[in-house]
Write a protein that holds these residues in place. Structure first.
Motif, PDB file in Angstrom:
ATOM      1  N   SER A 100       8.064   0.265  -7.456  1.00  0.00           N
ATOM      2  CA  SER A 100       7.130   1.259  -7.950  1.00  0.00           C
ATOM      3  C   SER A 100       6.907   0.975  -9.422  1.00  0.00           C
ATOM      4  CB  SER A 100       7.708   2.652  -7.751  1.00  0.00           C
ATOM      5  OG  SER A 100       6.875   3.618  -8.335  1.00  0.00           O
ATOM      6  N   ARG A 101       5.689   0.724  -9.768  1.00  0.00           N
ATOM      7  CA  ARG A 101       5.392   0.435 -11.168  1.00  0.00           C
ATOM      8  C   ARG A 101       5.361   1.739 -11.950  1.00  0.00           C
ATOM      9  NH1 ARG A 101       2.465  -2.904  -7.977  1.00  0.00           N
ATOM     10  NH2 ARG A 101       2.777  -5.099  -8.350  1.00  0.00           N
ATOM     11  N   VAL A 102       6.137   1.759 -13.011  1.00  0.00           N
ATOM     12  CA  VAL A 102       6.154   2.936 -13.884  1.00  0.00           C
ATOM     13  C   VAL A 102       5.871   2.475 -15.303  1.00  0.00           C
ATOM     14  CG1 VAL A 102       7.752   4.258 -12.453  1.00  0.00           C
ATOM     15  CG2 VAL A 102       8.665   2.778 -14.220  1.00  0.00           C
ATOM     16  N   PRO A 103       5.180   3.285 -16.093  1.00  0.00           N
ATOM     17  CA  PRO A 103       4.863   2.865 -17.457  1.00  0.00           C
ATOM     18  C   PRO A 103       6.124   2.603 -18.279  1.00  0.00           C
ATOM     19  CG  PRO A 103       3.692   4.880 -16.861  1.00  0.00           C
ATOM     20  CD  PRO A 103       4.677   4.595 -15.769  1.00  0.00           C
ATOM     21  N   ALA A 104       6.082   1.578 -19.089  1.00  0.00           N
ATOM     22  CA  ALA A 104       7.206   1.270 -19.988  1.00  0.00           C
ATOM     23  C   ALA A 104       7.283   2.325 -21.069  1.00  0.00           C
ATOM     24  CB  ALA A 104       7.005  -0.115 -20.609  1.00  0.00           C
ATOM     25  N   THR A 105       8.483   2.641 -21.499  1.00  0.00           N
ATOM     26  CA  THR A 105       8.650   3.591 -22.589  1.00  0.00           C
ATOM     27  C   THR A 105       8.484   2.858 -23.906  1.00  0.00           C
ATOM     28  OG1 THR A 105      10.923   3.452 -21.766  1.00  0.00           O
ATOM     29  CG2 THR A 105      10.025   5.623 -22.017  1.00  0.00           C
ATOM     30  N   ARG A 152       4.151   6.536   3.684  1.00  0.00           N
ATOM     31  CA  ARG A 152       3.846   7.972   3.614  1.00  0.00           C
ATOM     32  C   ARG A 152       4.177   8.534   2.232  1.00  0.00           C
ATOM     33  NH1 ARG A 152       6.029   7.774   8.775  1.00  0.00           N
ATOM     34  NH2 ARG A 152       8.015   8.596   8.063  1.00  0.00           N
ATOM     35  N   GLN A 153       5.148   7.924   1.559  1.00  0.00           N
ATOM     36  CA  GLN A 153       5.524   8.365   0.214  1.00  0.00           C
ATOM     37  C   GLN A 153       4.578   7.825  -0.853  1.00  0.00           C
ATOM     38  OE1 GLN A 153       9.761   7.754  -0.633  1.00  0.00           O
ATOM     39  NE2 GLN A 153      10.091   7.697   1.587  1.00  0.00           N
ATOM     40  N   GLY A 154       3.638   6.967  -0.457  1.00  0.00           N
ATOM     41  CA  GLY A 154       2.644   6.477  -1.397  1.00  0.00           C
ATOM     42  C   GLY A 154       2.810   5.038  -1.850  1.00  0.00           C
ATOM     43  N   TYR A 155       3.823   4.342  -1.347  1.00  0.00           N
ATOM     44  CA  TYR A 155       3.978   2.928  -1.695  1.00  0.00           C
ATOM     45  C   TYR A 155       2.868   2.125  -1.026  1.00  0.00           C
ATOM     46  CZ  TYR A 155       8.671   3.726  -3.561  1.00  0.00           C
ATOM     47  OH  TYR A 155       9.739   4.144  -4.303  1.00  0.00           O
ATOM     48  N   LEU A 156       2.348   1.146  -1.741  1.00  0.00           N
ATOM     49  CA  LEU A 156       1.329   0.254  -1.200  1.00  0.00           C
ATOM     50  C   LEU A 156       1.990  -0.861  -0.404  1.00  0.00           C
ATOM     51  CD1 LEU A 156      -0.861  -0.048  -4.420  1.00  0.00           C
ATOM     52  CD2 LEU A 156      -1.247   1.429  -2.431  1.00  0.00           C
ATOM     53  N   PRO A 157       1.315  -1.385   0.621  1.00  0.00           N
ATOM     54  CA  PRO A 157       1.903  -2.468   1.425  1.00  0.00           C
ATOM     55  C   PRO A 157       2.355  -3.666   0.586  1.00  0.00           C
ATOM     56  CG  PRO A 157      -0.064  -1.641   2.489  1.00  0.00           C
ATOM     57  CD  PRO A 157       0.020  -0.972   1.142  1.00  0.00           C
ATOM     58  N   LEU A 216       8.830 -10.128  10.678  1.00  0.00           N
ATOM     59  CA  LEU A 216       8.883  -8.687  10.430  1.00  0.00           C
ATOM     60  C   LEU A 216       7.875  -8.265   9.360  1.00  0.00           C
ATOM     61  CD1 LEU A 216      12.730  -8.138  10.582  1.00  0.00           C
ATOM     62  CD2 LEU A 216      11.028  -7.102  12.104  1.00  0.00           C
ATOM     63  N   ALA A 217       7.771  -9.040   8.299  1.00  0.00           N
ATOM     64  CA  ALA A 217       6.816  -8.716   7.233  1.00  0.00           C
ATOM     65  C   ALA A 217       5.391  -8.740   7.769  1.00  0.00           C
ATOM     66  CB  ALA A 217       6.982  -9.678   6.063  1.00  0.00           C
ATOM     67  N   GLU A 218       5.098  -9.732   8.599  1.00  0.00           N
ATOM     68  CA  GLU A 218       3.762  -9.809   9.179  1.00  0.00           C
ATOM     69  C   GLU A 218       3.498  -8.629  10.115  1.00  0.00           C
ATOM     70  OE1 GLU A 218       1.157 -12.730  12.070  1.00  0.00           O
ATOM     71  OE2 GLU A 218       2.725 -13.626  10.844  1.00  0.00           O
ATOM     72  N   ALA A 219       4.459  -8.304  10.956  1.00  0.00           N
ATOM     73  CA  ALA A 219       4.290  -7.194  11.896  1.00  0.00           C
ATOM     74  C   ALA A 219       4.116  -5.865  11.166  1.00  0.00           C
ATOM     75  CB  ALA A 219       5.485  -7.121  12.844  1.00  0.00           C
ATOM     76  N   ALA A 220       4.805  -5.698  10.057  1.00  0.00           N
ATOM     77  CA  ALA A 220       4.741  -4.452   9.288  1.00  0.00           C
ATOM     78  C   ALA A 220       3.617  -4.469   8.254  1.00  0.00           C
ATOM     79  CB  ALA A 220       6.073  -4.202   8.588  1.00  0.00           C
ATOM     80  N   ASN A 221       2.966  -5.616   8.114  1.00  0.00           N
ATOM     81  CA  ASN A 221       1.911  -5.795   7.120  1.00  0.00           C
ATOM     82  C   ASN A 221       2.411  -5.488   5.706  1.00  0.00           C
ATOM     83  OD1 ASN A 221      -0.653  -6.483   6.208  1.00  0.00           O
ATOM     84  ND2 ASN A 221      -1.373  -4.361   6.328  1.00  0.00           N
ATOM     85  N   VAL A 222       3.585  -6.079   5.385  1.00  0.00           N
ATOM     86  CA  VAL A 222       4.158  -5.937   4.054  1.00  0.00           C
ATOM     87  C   VAL A 222       4.439  -7.325   3.479  1.00  0.00           C
ATOM     88  CG1 VAL A 222       5.125  -3.643   4.502  1.00  0.00           C
ATOM     89  CG2 VAL A 222       6.519  -5.679   4.934  1.00  0.00           C
ATOM     90  N   SER A 223       5.059  -7.379   2.334  1.00  0.00           N
ATOM     91  CA  SER A 223       5.267  -8.623   1.613  1.00  0.00           C
ATOM     92  C   SER A 223       6.646  -9.222   1.846  1.00  0.00           C
ATOM     93  CB  SER A 223       5.108  -8.367   0.104  1.00  0.00           C
ATOM     94  OG  SER A 223       3.832  -7.853  -0.179  1.00  0.00           O
ATOM     95  N   GLN A 258      11.365   2.564   8.240  1.00  0.00           N
ATOM     96  CA  GLN A 258      11.506   2.681   6.789  1.00  0.00           C
ATOM     97  C   GLN A 258      10.203   2.315   6.089  1.00  0.00           C
ATOM     98  OE1 GLN A 258      14.411   3.869   5.086  1.00  0.00           O
ATOM     99  NE2 GLN A 258      12.768   4.059   3.612  1.00  0.00           N
ATOM    100  N   VAL A 259       9.534   1.260   6.563  1.00  0.00           N
ATOM    101  CA  VAL A 259       8.248   0.853   5.983  1.00  0.00           C
ATOM    102  C   VAL A 259       7.242   1.996   6.109  1.00  0.00           C
ATOM    103  CG1 VAL A 259       6.241  -0.663   6.328  1.00  0.00           C
ATOM    104  CG2 VAL A 259       8.550  -1.629   6.248  1.00  0.00           C
ATOM    105  N   TYR A 260       7.135   2.603   7.294  1.00  0.00           N
ATOM    106  CA  TYR A 260       6.187   3.702   7.490  1.00  0.00           C
ATOM    107  C   TYR A 260       6.536   4.890   6.609  1.00  0.00           C
ATOM    108  CZ  TYR A 260       4.659   0.926  11.469  1.00  0.00           C
ATOM    109  OH  TYR A 260       4.203  -0.095  12.259  1.00  0.00           O
ATOM    110  N   SER A 261       7.820   5.151   6.437  1.00  0.00           N
ATOM    111  CA  SER A 261       8.249   6.232   5.554  1.00  0.00           C
ATOM    112  C   SER A 261       7.830   5.953   4.101  1.00  0.00           C
ATOM    113  CB  SER A 261       9.765   6.402   5.641  1.00  0.00           C
ATOM    114  OG  SER A 261      10.212   7.336   4.696  1.00  0.00           O
ATOM    115  N   LEU A 262       8.022   4.719   3.664  1.00  0.00           N
ATOM    116  CA  LEU A 262       7.627   4.361   2.294  1.00  0.00           C
ATOM    117  C   LEU A 262       6.118   4.477   2.109  1.00  0.00           C
ATOM    118  CD1 LEU A 262      10.025   1.337   1.794  1.00  0.00           C
ATOM    119  CD2 LEU A 262      10.094   3.499   0.524  1.00  0.00           C
TER     120      LEU A 262
END
Length: 117
Positions: free
Chosen positions: A109-114, A25-30, A46-53, A19-23
């Motif tokens: 995913s950060r999106v601009p506020a309306t 590929r979709q453009g999410y940052l670690p 798991l977070a360390e192994a996947a290099n995520v937060s 799932q991490v690798y899929s995210l």
């Protein structure tokens, strides 16, 4: 900025990594991908192994983070999930899944506020 949160439940570490690798590929940052498990050590490993937060003071805020020192692990996990944007009902359901050994993979995913007129 508003943040939109993607959450999925997976059965094991291998599925979490997929799932991490899929995210990614979709453009999410670690730094915008998170893993949660009921066991703290499993979360960290798991977070360390996947290099995520992991959900930390930055996402929770200092007061919530300090309050977690005095909470049960289940209460702490629900607070972490809610700090990421889950509702109470969602947090309860995800924590129930983690009680049964499942893992949570989240991405924000950060999106601009309306702006109002």
């Amino acid at each position: 900025m508003n943040e939109k949160v993607f959450v999925t439940v997976v059965d094991n570490g291998a599925r979490a990594m997929e799932q991490v690798y899929s995210l990614r590929r979709q453009g999410y940052l670690p730094e915008d991908i998170y893993i949660l498990a009921h066991d703290r050590n499993r979360t960290d490993d798991l977070a360390e192994a996947a290099n995520v937060s992991t959900v930390s003071v930055e996402e929770e805020g200092i007061m919530q983070s300090m309050a977690n020192w005095f909470r049960s692990r289940g209460d702490e996990l629900r607070a972490k999930l809610m700090s990421m944007g889950c509702t109470q009902r969602e947090a309860d359901a995800y924590e129930y899944d983690m009680d049964r050994g499942k893992l949570i993979v989240m991405a924000k995913s950060r999106v601009p506020a309306t702006r109002g007129l």
